[in-house]
Each structure stands twice: as structure tokens, then as C-alpha cells.
Motif scaffolding. Structure first.
Motif, PDB file in Angstrom:
ATOM      1  N   PRO A 212      21.237 112.036   0.265  1.00  0.00           N
ATOM      2  CA  PRO A 212      22.680 111.749   0.450  1.00  0.00           C
ATOM      3  C   PRO A 212      23.422 112.735   0.059  1.00  0.00           C
ATOM      4  O   PRO A 212      24.682 112.901   0.497  1.00  0.00           O
ATOM      5  N   ALA A 213      22.828 113.863  -0.342  1.00  0.00           N
ATOM      6  CA  ALA A 213      23.577 115.264  -0.560  1.00  0.00           C
ATOM      7  C   ALA A 213      23.761 115.809   0.650  1.00  0.00           C
ATOM      8  O   ALA A 213      24.573 116.823   0.647  1.00  0.00           O
ATOM      9  N   TYR A 214      23.057 115.746   1.650  1.00  0.00           N
ATOM     10  CA  TYR A 214      23.215 116.314   2.835  1.00  0.00           C
ATOM     11  C   TYR A 214      23.461 115.467   3.945  1.00  0.00           C
ATOM     12  O   TYR A 214      22.565 114.835   4.729  1.00  0.00           O
ATOM     13  N   PRO A 215      24.627 114.930   4.092  1.00  0.00           N
ATOM     14  CA  PRO A 215      25.033 113.916   5.172  1.00  0.00           C
ATOM     15  C   PRO A 215      24.755 114.583   6.763  1.00  0.00           C
ATOM     16  O   PRO A 215      24.676 115.753   6.766  1.00  0.00           O
ATOM     17  N   LEU A 216      24.957 113.677   7.627  1.00  0.00           N
ATOM     18  CA  LEU A 216      24.918 113.935   8.795  1.00  0.00           C
ATOM     19  C   LEU A 216      25.921 114.941   9.422  1.00  0.00           C
ATOM     20  O   LEU A 216      27.138 114.619   9.153  1.00  0.00           O
ATOM     21  N   ALA A 217      25.461 116.155   9.978  1.00  0.00           N
ATOM     22  CA  ALA A 217      26.538 117.071  10.053  1.00  0.00           C
ATOM     23  C   ALA A 217      27.261 116.929  11.500  1.00  0.00           C
ATOM     24  O   ALA A 217      28.289 117.107  11.801  1.00  0.00           O
ATOM     25  N   LEU A 218      26.272 116.542  12.776  1.00  0.00           N
ATOM     26  CA  LEU A 218      26.799 116.539  13.999  1.00  0.00           C
ATOM     27  C   LEU A 218      26.951 115.103  14.513  1.00  0.00           C
ATOM     28  O   LEU A 218      25.890 114.433  14.379  1.00  0.00           O
ATOM     29  N   LYS A 219      28.106 114.270  14.562  1.00  0.00           N
ATOM     30  CA  LYS A 219      28.168 113.084  14.752  1.00  0.00           C
ATOM     31  C   LYS A 219      28.931 112.528  15.977  1.00  0.00           C
ATOM     32  O   LYS A 219      28.801 111.215  16.522  1.00  0.00           O
ATOM     33  N   THR A 220      29.653 113.451  16.586  1.00  0.00           N
ATOM     34  CA  THR A 220      30.367 112.946  17.713  1.00  0.00           C
ATOM     35  C   THR A 220      30.062 114.116  19.082  1.00  0.00           C
ATOM     36  O   THR A 220      29.402 115.132  18.699  1.00  0.00           O
ATOM     37  N   PRO A 221      30.128 113.564  20.442  1.00  0.00           N
ATOM     38  CA  PRO A 221      30.121 114.697  21.341  1.00  0.00           C
ATOM     39  C   PRO A 221      30.661 115.890  21.142  1.00  0.00           C
ATOM     40  O   PRO A 221      30.067 116.998  21.471  1.00  0.00           O
ATOM     41  N   SER A 222      31.833 115.836  20.772  1.00  0.00           N
ATOM     42  CA  SER A 222      32.453 117.222  20.522  1.00  0.00           C
ATOM     43  C   SER A 222      32.024 118.102  19.236  1.00  0.00           C
ATOM     44  O   SER A 222      32.135 119.502  19.697  1.00  0.00           O
ATOM     45  N   ASP A 223      31.297 117.389  18.347  1.00  0.00           N
ATOM     46  CA  ASP A 223      30.594 118.271  17.327  1.00  0.00           C
ATOM     47  C   ASP A 223      29.408 119.019  18.127  1.00  0.00           C
ATOM     48  O   ASP A 223      29.234 120.264  17.888  1.00  0.00           O
ATOM     49  N   PHE A 224      28.630 118.188  19.074  1.00  0.00           N
ATOM     50  CA  PHE A 224      27.456 118.930  19.662  1.00  0.00           C
ATOM     51  C   PHE A 224      28.029 119.962  20.656  1.00  0.00           C
ATOM     52  O   PHE A 224      27.271 120.942  20.832  1.00  0.00           O
ATOM     53  N   ALA A 225      29.087 119.652  21.408  1.00  0.00           N
ATOM     54  CA  ALA A 225      29.434 120.504  22.268  1.00  0.00           C
ATOM     55  C   ALA A 225      29.982 121.839  21.752  1.00  0.00           C
ATOM     56  O   ALA A 225      29.787 122.838  22.248  1.00  0.00           O
ATOM     57  N   ALA A 226      30.637 121.627  20.683  1.00  0.00           N
ATOM     58  CA  ALA A 226      31.263 123.114  19.801  1.00  0.00           C
ATOM     59  C   ALA A 226      29.853 123.740  19.564  1.00  0.00           C
ATOM     60  O   ALA A 226      29.890 124.944  19.558  1.00  0.00           O
ATOM     61  N   HIS A 227      28.855 122.962  19.025  1.00  0.00           N
ATOM     62  CA  HIS A 227      27.597 123.738  18.602  1.00  0.00           C
ATOM     63  C   HIS A 227      27.035 124.368  19.583  1.00  0.00           C
ATOM     64  O   HIS A 227      26.424 125.119  19.456  1.00  0.00           O
ATOM     65  N   LEU A 228      27.240 123.599  20.840  1.00  0.00           N
ATOM     66  CA  LEU A 228      26.155 124.437  22.252  1.00  0.00           C
ATOM     67  C   LEU A 228      27.204 125.448  22.934  1.00  0.00           C
ATOM     68  O   LEU A 228      26.903 125.711  23.944  1.00  0.00           O
ATOM     69  N   ASN A 229      28.492 125.671  22.379  1.00  0.00           N
ATOM     70  CA  ASN A 229      29.369 126.440  23.030  1.00  0.00           C
ATOM     71  C   ASN A 229      29.824 125.980  24.588  1.00  0.00           C
ATOM     72  O   ASN A 229      29.774 126.717  25.445  1.00  0.00           O
ATOM     73  N   VAL A 230      29.854 124.672  24.894  1.00  0.00           N
ATOM     74  CA  VAL A 230      30.224 124.258  26.018  1.00  0.00           C
ATOM     75  C   VAL A 230      31.431 123.246  25.988  1.00  0.00           C
ATOM     76  O   VAL A 230      31.659 122.523  24.914  1.00  0.00           O
ATOM     77  N   HIS A 231      32.024 122.878  27.012  1.00  0.00           N
ATOM     78  CA  HIS A 231      33.166 122.066  26.873  1.00  0.00           C
ATOM     79  C   HIS A 231      32.641 120.546  26.725  1.00  0.00           C
ATOM     80  O   HIS A 231      31.550 120.382  27.406  1.00  0.00           O
ATOM     81  N   VAL A 232      33.221 119.715  26.066  1.00  0.00           N
ATOM     82  CA  VAL A 232      32.743 118.097  25.719  1.00  0.00           C
ATOM     83  C   VAL A 232      32.488 117.424  27.019  1.00  0.00           C
ATOM     84  O   VAL A 232      31.317 116.792  27.141  1.00  0.00           O
ATOM     85  N   ASN A 233      33.278 117.616  28.167  1.00  0.00           N
ATOM     86  CA  ASN A 233      33.250 116.995  29.251  1.00  0.00           C
ATOM     87  C   ASN A 233      31.902 117.342  30.129  1.00  0.00           C
ATOM     88  O   ASN A 233      31.394 116.694  30.874  1.00  0.00           O
ATOM     89  N   HIS A 234      31.598 118.758  29.920  1.00  0.00           N
ATOM     90  CA  HIS A 234      30.423 119.178  30.506  1.00  0.00           C
ATOM     91  C   HIS A 234      29.172 118.886  30.081  1.00  0.00           C
ATOM     92  O   HIS A 234      28.207 118.461  30.702  1.00  0.00           O
ATOM     93  N   LEU A 235      29.356 118.648  28.699  1.00  0.00           N
ATOM     94  CA  LEU A 235      28.086 118.071  27.878  1.00  0.00           C
ATOM     95  C   LEU A 235      27.988 116.551  28.400  1.00  0.00           C
ATOM     96  O   LEU A 235      27.027 116.204  28.670  1.00  0.00           O
ATOM     97  N   ASN A 236      29.097 115.828  28.432  1.00  0.00           N
ATOM     98  CA  ASN A 236      28.978 114.428  28.782  1.00  0.00           C
ATOM     99  C   ASN A 236      28.485 114.168  30.060  1.00  0.00           C
ATOM    100  O   ASN A 236      27.692 113.381  30.408  1.00  0.00           O
ATOM    101  N   SER A 237      29.017 114.844  31.250  1.00  0.00           N
ATOM    102  CA  SER A 237      28.422 114.944  32.414  1.00  0.00           C
ATOM    103  C   SER A 237      27.088 115.042  32.510  1.00  0.00           C
ATOM    104  O   SER A 237      26.354 114.384  33.452  1.00  0.00           O
ATOM    105  N   SER A 238      26.510 116.163  31.922  1.00  0.00           N
ATOM    106  CA  SER A 238      25.087 116.487  31.978  1.00  0.00           C
ATOM    107  C   SER A 238      24.348 115.437  31.275  1.00  0.00           C
ATOM    108  O   SER A 238      22.969 114.826  32.153  1.00  0.00           O
ATOM    109  N   VAL A 239      24.626 114.955  30.009  1.00  0.00           N
ATOM    110  CA  VAL A 239      23.800 113.777  29.727  1.00  0.00           C
ATOM    111  C   VAL A 239      23.672 112.631  30.364  1.00  0.00           C
ATOM    112  O   VAL A 239      22.754 111.887  30.476  1.00  0.00           O
ATOM    113  N   LYS A 240      24.923 112.366  30.916  1.00  0.00           N
ATOM    114  CA  LYS A 240      25.024 111.056  31.641  1.00  0.00           C
ATOM    115  C   LYS A 240      24.217 111.311  33.022  1.00  0.00           C
ATOM    116  O   LYS A 240      23.416 110.245  33.418  1.00  0.00           O
TER     117      LYS A 240
END
Length: 304
Positions: A212-240
Motif C-alpha cells: 500500500p506504500a506504493y499505490p498505482l501510478a498510472l491510472k488513466t489514458p492521459s497518464d499513459f499518454a503523458a508517459h509515452l509522449n503522445v496525445h491521448v487521442n492518438h493513444l486511444n485510437s491506436s489501442v482501439k
């Protein structure tokens, strides 16, 4: 992609006439781990071309054609087949001689052993991976040994048979990975598949959660998009485009899987589990879990 989704209950209804061991509906209650194995044999018709909500591993001896997504894969030698449940597939026999085994199991069985966590971080069962691994003579002998033992244990009264099954199934998966199942040149993959692969790797690296001392860091599409340096819409489109699922659906499903693991296999209280998964209030976690499991976290935790 096919909109048909075959559940594990659908599968048993479909093959009931073949007198394969059938399980009652109570075996499919929320939280119930399920596994079964059968010997392969000749079938005169092509199996249904559907997505599945369960995992299936086939040890194929005999010629045939696998219809997998947009591809046709001809099998002319001993092979292991690890399809992604989210890609529609079917099998069509090309020769009367058919041997080997196939086993199927649900998400709860896959989650029920820490040894399987390794495979969740690999290409195993992923949409972008190669689903077929051809075997040489030595590897075929090993695969036969593993599946023979799994089949024997599945029909045994040995009290630790489940542990033996999982151990041998893990050996089958290691055999597949050793045969370069992940040997895909990222530069040869389409751009949308490369991005999905990076997202999938990033998502799975976060699990299992161990404190519990290390909670989940990336929880939303925006979190992942920021980490991958892409726009969230581009990530969503690719995943879909690769999975036919939204980024949010995949994240939530992974969080739900982990919530079941934490409820069953840790002594954390429900508030700690909710916080570790990124929920600010216990009520928010309760609502999330009830929506997916149709039961409360407390009731699920107390299931036998």
C-alpha cells in the motif's frame, strides 16, 4: 473484428454433445477458478470464428488451418497455439490424423498463481504477438510430457493436483517463450501496433502491486499518454484499432483483475486495497468492484 464473444459457458454448451466433461453453472460463479483439458481429435467442421472470454492453449499434432484475425496459418507440424482471446479465431482440420491436447482456463485460474505473473509481462496471449510456435522433435517430446501430466492430474484425486497442473502449464509457456515467441522486430510492426505494445508493456509492469506504500501510478489514458509522449487521442485510437477495446476499458479490467488478487491473496483491508489501486474513497472502490463483479469486495474476499 467479430462482435461475437464466446463465454466459457457457451463453450461447454456447444460441446456438450461430444460428452466432454461438463461443469455445472456453479463452477462459473464470480471468483471461481476454472481449468479443463481434453485430447484433440478430428473434427469435420470448422470451429466457430469468435472472440473468447477465456484462455485456450492447444498442442497441435496434425495438419490444419488456423483462421486468426485477418490471417490464415497453415499447420503442417507439431505446434503450440496461444491465441489472444480478443482476436476471433477458428480451426479447420486438413487431415484425418489429429492428436495432441487443448486446455482452457478462465482469468481467475490465470490469476491464481504468482508464477503466471511473469507471463502477463510477455507477449503471451497478446494481440500483437505470434500465436503459433512450431516445435522440433525434442520440444515435441517435452510438450507431450507436460500435457500428459496435466491430463493425468486433471483426472486425478491427488490433493495437490492443481499445483501440479499450474507447474506443468507454466513449463509449456516457458517452452513457447524459449522458442522466440517474442521475436518480433518492433520496426516491422505497424505504428498503431507499436504504440499499443508500449502501452501494454507499461500497464503490465505496474502489476502485481506489492505494498500500500506504493499505490498505482498510472491510472488513466492521459497518464499513459503523458508517459509515452503522445496525445491521448492518438493513444486511444491506436489501442482501439488493435484490440477493439477502449484504453479505459483495458485499464479498468486490469485494475479489476488486480483487485481480485489483492482481496484473495493478501491480508490488506478493503480500504488499503482501494487506496493502492488509486481510489480516494473506499466507497468509490466498492462501487467500482460491484459494477464489475456484481458483488461487494467484502463478500468476494470471504468466498471459500
Amino acid at each position: 473484428m467479430s462482435d461475437q464473444l464466446e463465454t466459457i459457458e457457451d463453450y461447454y454448451r456447444r460441446i456438450r454433445k461430444d460428452q466432454i466433461k461438463i461443469f455445472d453453472s456453479e463452477d462459473f460463479e464470480t471468483g471461481k477458478s476454472h481449468f479443463n483439458i481434453s485430447m484433440r481429435r478430428y473434427c469435420s467442421f470448422k470451429s466457430p470464428y469468435n472472440r473468447r472470454d477465456y484462455y485456450k492453449i492447444s498442442f497441435i499434432i496434425g495438419k490444419g488451418t488456423i483462421h486468426y484475425g485477418a490471417h490464415q496459418l497453415f499447420i503442417d507440424g507439431p505446434a503450440l497455439f496461444f491465441p489472444s482471446p480478443s482476436i476471433p479465431y477458428s480451426w479447420e482440420c486438413e487431415s484425418d490424423f489429429q492428436e495432441g491436447y487443448f486446455c482452457l482456463f478462465n482469468q481467475e485460474f490465470f490469476n491464481g498463481n504468482s508464477e503466471f505473473n511473469l507471463f502477463k509481462k510477455t507477449s503471451m496471449f497478446k494481440e500483437w504477438s505470434k500465436p503459433v510456435v512450431f516445435l522440433n522433435e525434442e520440444q515435441t517430446q517435452l510438450a507431450t510430457l507436460y500435457f500428459d501430466q496435466i491430463y493425468r492430474m486433471n483426472n486425478s484425486t491427488y490433493p495437490f493436483r492443481c499445483s501440479s497442473i499450474k507447474s506443468n502449464l507454466a513449463s509449456v509457456m516457458h517452452l513457447a517463450l524459449e522458442n522466440r515467441m517474442e521475436d518480433i522486430n518492433p520496426n516491422e510492426l505497424p505504428a498503431n501496433v507499436r504504440l499499443y505494445k508500449l502501452f501494454d508493456e507499461l500497464l503490465n509492469k505496474q502489476f502485481p502491486l506489492d505494498s500500500p506504500a506504493y499505490p498505482l501510478a498510472l491510472k488513466t489514458p492521459s497518464d499513459f499518454a503523458a508517459h509515452l509522449n503522445v496525445h491521448v487521442n492518438h493513444l486511444n485510437s491506436s489501442v482501439k484499432s488493435v484490440t477493439n477495446l477502449t484504453t479505459t476499458q483495458i485499464i479498468k479490467e486490469k485494475m479489476f483483475e488486480e483487485s481480485k488478487n489483492l482481496l484473495k491473496y493478501t491480508n490488506w483491508d478493503i480500504a488499503q486495497i482501494g487506496y493502492t489501486l488509486g481510489f480516494d474513497q473506499p466507497a468509490h472502490f466498492n462501487n467500482f468492484f460491484k459494477k464489475h463483479a456484481r458483488t461487494s469486495p467484502l463478500k468476494f474476499k470471504n468466498l471459500p
